[in-house]
Design a protein around this motif. Structure first.
Motif, mmCIF file in Angstrom:
data_model
loop_
_atom_site.group_PDB
_atom_site.id
_atom_site.type_symbol
_atom_site.label_atom_id
_atom_site.label_comp_id
_atom_site.label_asym_id
_atom_site.label_seq_id
_atom_site.Cartn_x
_atom_site.Cartn_y
_atom_site.Cartn_z
ATOM 1 N N GLU A 1 -5.564 13.800 -2.078
ATOM 2 C CA GLU A 1 -4.337 12.936 -1.911
ATOM 3 C C GLU A 1 -3.352 13.372 -2.965
ATOM 4 O O GLU A 1 -2.202 13.785 -2.746
ATOM 5 C CB GLU A 1 -4.639 11.727 -1.657
ATOM 6 C CG GLU A 1 -3.257 10.886 -1.229
ATOM 7 C CD GLU A 1 -3.567 9.284 -1.272
ATOM 8 O OE1 GLU A 1 -2.331 8.696 -1.629
ATOM 9 O OE2 GLU A 1 -4.562 8.895 -0.937
ATOM 10 N N SER A 2 -4.046 13.265 -4.323
ATOM 11 C CA SER A 2 -3.143 13.670 -5.506
ATOM 12 C C SER A 2 -2.745 15.084 -5.426
ATOM 13 O O SER A 2 -1.721 15.300 -5.914
ATOM 14 C CB SER A 2 -4.078 13.205 -6.781
ATOM 15 O OG SER A 2 -4.037 11.793 -6.897
ATOM 16 N N LYS B 1 2.349 20.690 -13.918
ATOM 17 C CA LYS B 1 2.247 19.270 -13.665
ATOM 18 C C LYS B 1 0.771 18.878 -14.288
ATOM 19 O O LYS B 1 -0.183 19.937 -14.840
ATOM 20 C CB LYS B 1 2.186 19.152 -12.245
ATOM 21 C CG LYS B 1 3.569 19.301 -11.565
ATOM 22 C CD LYS B 1 4.427 18.248 -11.919
ATOM 23 C CE LYS B 1 5.726 18.314 -11.060
ATOM 24 N NZ LYS B 1 6.677 17.340 -11.226
ATOM 25 N N GLU C 1 -9.165 10.600 -2.814
ATOM 26 C CA GLU C 1 -8.189 10.298 -3.741
ATOM 27 C C GLU C 1 -7.687 11.644 -4.587
ATOM 28 O O GLU C 1 -6.415 11.763 -4.815
ATOM 29 C CB GLU C 1 -8.413 9.256 -4.862
ATOM 30 C CG GLU C 1 -8.716 7.842 -3.997
ATOM 31 C CD GLU C 1 -9.058 6.822 -5.303
ATOM 32 O OE1 GLU C 1 -9.084 7.057 -6.685
ATOM 33 O OE2 GLU C 1 -9.081 5.704 -4.823
ATOM 34 N N LYS D 1 3.405 19.159 -3.330
ATOM 35 C CA LYS D 1 4.805 18.875 -2.651
ATOM 36 C C LYS D 1 5.906 18.798 -4.069
ATOM 37 O O LYS D 1 6.906 19.332 -3.680
ATOM 38 C CB LYS D 1 4.879 17.550 -1.935
ATOM 39 C CG LYS D 1 4.140 17.562 -0.589
ATOM 40 C CD LYS D 1 4.069 16.378 0.083
ATOM 41 C CE LYS D 1 3.582 16.540 1.259
ATOM 42 N NZ LYS D 1 3.430 15.123 2.012
ATOM 43 N N GLU D 2 5.606 18.240 -4.925
ATOM 44 C CA GLU D 2 6.234 18.115 -6.118
ATOM 45 C C GLU D 2 6.719 19.525 -6.694
ATOM 46 O O GLU D 2 7.872 19.837 -6.995
ATOM 47 C CB GLU D 2 5.741 17.142 -7.339
ATOM 48 C CG GLU D 2 5.774 15.733 -7.007
ATOM 49 C CD GLU D 2 4.881 15.035 -8.103
ATOM 50 O OE1 GLU D 2 4.619 15.672 -9.211
ATOM 51 O OE2 GLU D 2 4.967 13.746 -7.929
ATOM 52 N N LYS E 1 -0.055 15.691 -3.116
ATOM 53 C CA LYS E 1 1.420 15.027 -3.814
ATOM 54 C C LYS E 1 1.946 15.983 -4.746
ATOM 55 O O LYS E 1 2.938 16.323 -4.725
ATOM 56 C CB LYS E 1 0.771 13.753 -4.552
ATOM 57 C CG LYS E 1 2.507 13.061 -5.123
ATOM 58 C CD LYS E 1 1.777 11.965 -6.012
ATOM 59 C CE LYS E 1 2.890 11.293 -6.921
ATOM 60 N NZ LYS E 1 2.527 10.587 -7.636
ATOM 61 N N VAL E 2 0.974 16.416 -5.861
ATOM 62 C CA VAL E 2 1.456 17.608 -6.691
ATOM 63 C C VAL E 2 2.007 18.591 -6.224
ATOM 64 O O VAL E 2 3.030 19.328 -6.715
ATOM 65 C CB VAL E 2 0.395 17.685 -7.753
ATOM 66 C CG1 VAL E 2 0.740 18.821 -8.689
ATOM 67 C CG2 VAL E 2 -0.032 16.505 -8.509
ATOM 68 N N SER F 1 1.824 13.377 -13.480
ATOM 69 C CA SER F 1 2.019 13.057 -12.158
ATOM 70 C C SER F 1 1.455 12.104 -11.517
ATOM 71 O O SER F 1 1.478 11.381 -10.265
ATOM 72 C CB SER F 1 1.972 14.449 -11.426
ATOM 73 O OG SER F 1 2.781 15.324 -11.712
ATOM 74 N N GLY F 2 0.296 11.559 -12.324
ATOM 75 C CA GLY F 2 -0.812 10.713 -11.764
ATOM 76 C C GLY F 2 -2.114 10.411 -12.570
ATOM 77 O O GLY F 2 -2.130 11.245 -13.320
#
Length: 274
Positions: free
Chosen positions: A79-80, A43, A76, A86-87, A83-84, A65-66
């Motif tokens: 949080e990112s 990612k 932030e 979990k992906e 998220k990664v 991914s962001g």
């Protein structure tokens, strides 16, 4: 430095790459594009001072991914990263399951245990695009010095996956192909093309290209057994068996090379070479 970043990704196979946009040689957007082109499974997150939506959308189109605006806010960033993570967890399970099914199908194909009337449905579900009347060739690859690697220092499984990814990337620039491991854990490359003469004229050069590339990149020595070219998917088992026997002739012809059918190997039983 974007060039050094690509080299590091090749070497370490990270799960996540966090890259700035502004880098010499290859910028962050170009780096993410090359990661996508090379089919890296890691990612990426992009650091940028730009707020232009189109600029960010380009990075998203290439698979990032962001993004995080600089200066980066700690909350932030966390949080990112969550998220990664979990992906990665979800994609890893899905990807591993898909790869296992695809590899089993390809192994069945070269071992002649597939019902050819059902091939069309099965292969389309797995993203395999050949027509039964295409011309085919098979290459079987052996890593000659794999046992020289210290398992405590290098992930042998990761190295093998990286080689498969590199071969897939290089071969697919010229032919449609699938790279996978057979039931003996050898790396196999199945190639196909509508034009038999193109497959016959270019396969050796493509094999030499990925053999040399792997040697320069990782220091690993590859020997490649390359079959003849036949038209028709019903000949895949023959081509695979031929490539294996050609590879086994390396003890006479030498390793660290691509060995072709023409280099002194002549099978006893020839099928219809249409």
């Amino acid at each position: 430095n974007g060039v050094e970043a690509l080299e590091a990704i090749d070497k370490f196979h990270p799960d996540l790459v966090i890259t700035d946009v502004d880098m010499p040689h290859i910028n962050g957007i170009q780096l993410i594009k090359q990661m996508s082109d090379r089919k890296y499974k890691c990612k990426s997150l992009l650091l940028t001072v730009y707020k232009d939506f189109q600029y960010i959308k380009t990075a998203m189109d290439y698979g990032t991914s962001g993004y995080l605006l600089k200066p980066v806010d700690e909350d932030e960033l966390i949080e990112s990263l969550i998220k990664v993570r979990k992906e990665l967890d979800g994609n890893k399970l899905l990807s591993e399951a898909f790869d296992i099914v695809k590899e089993k199908f390809l192994c069945s194909l070269i071992e002649d245990s597939v019902d050819y009337e059902e091939i069309g449905t099965d292969k389309s579900n797995l993203g395999i695009t050949f027509s039964e009347n295409d011309a085919f060739a098979v290459m079987v690859v052996e890593i000659d010095n794999i046992f020289d690697i210290n398992p405590g220092e290098i992930d042998i499984e990761g190295v093998s996956r990286a080689i498969i990814s590199d071969i897939d990337y290089i071969v697919n620039m010229t032919f449609s192909s699938c790279t996978f491991r057979d039931n003996m854990d050898r790396i196999c490359v199945l190639l196909w093309h509508a034009d038999k003469s193109i497959l016959e004229s270019k396969t050796f050069n493509v094999a030499e290209e990925f053999r040399i590339f792997t040697g320069k990149k990782s220091g690993l020595i590859l020997t490649v057994g390359m079959s003849s070219v036949l038209r028709g998917s019903e000949n895949l088992k023959y081509l695979y068996d031929e490539a294996v026997r050609i590879l086994e002739s390396a003890f006479l012809l030498g390793k660290n090379k691509v060995i072709r059918h023409a280099e002194g190997f002549y099978p006893a039983n020839m099928t219809d070479m249409r």
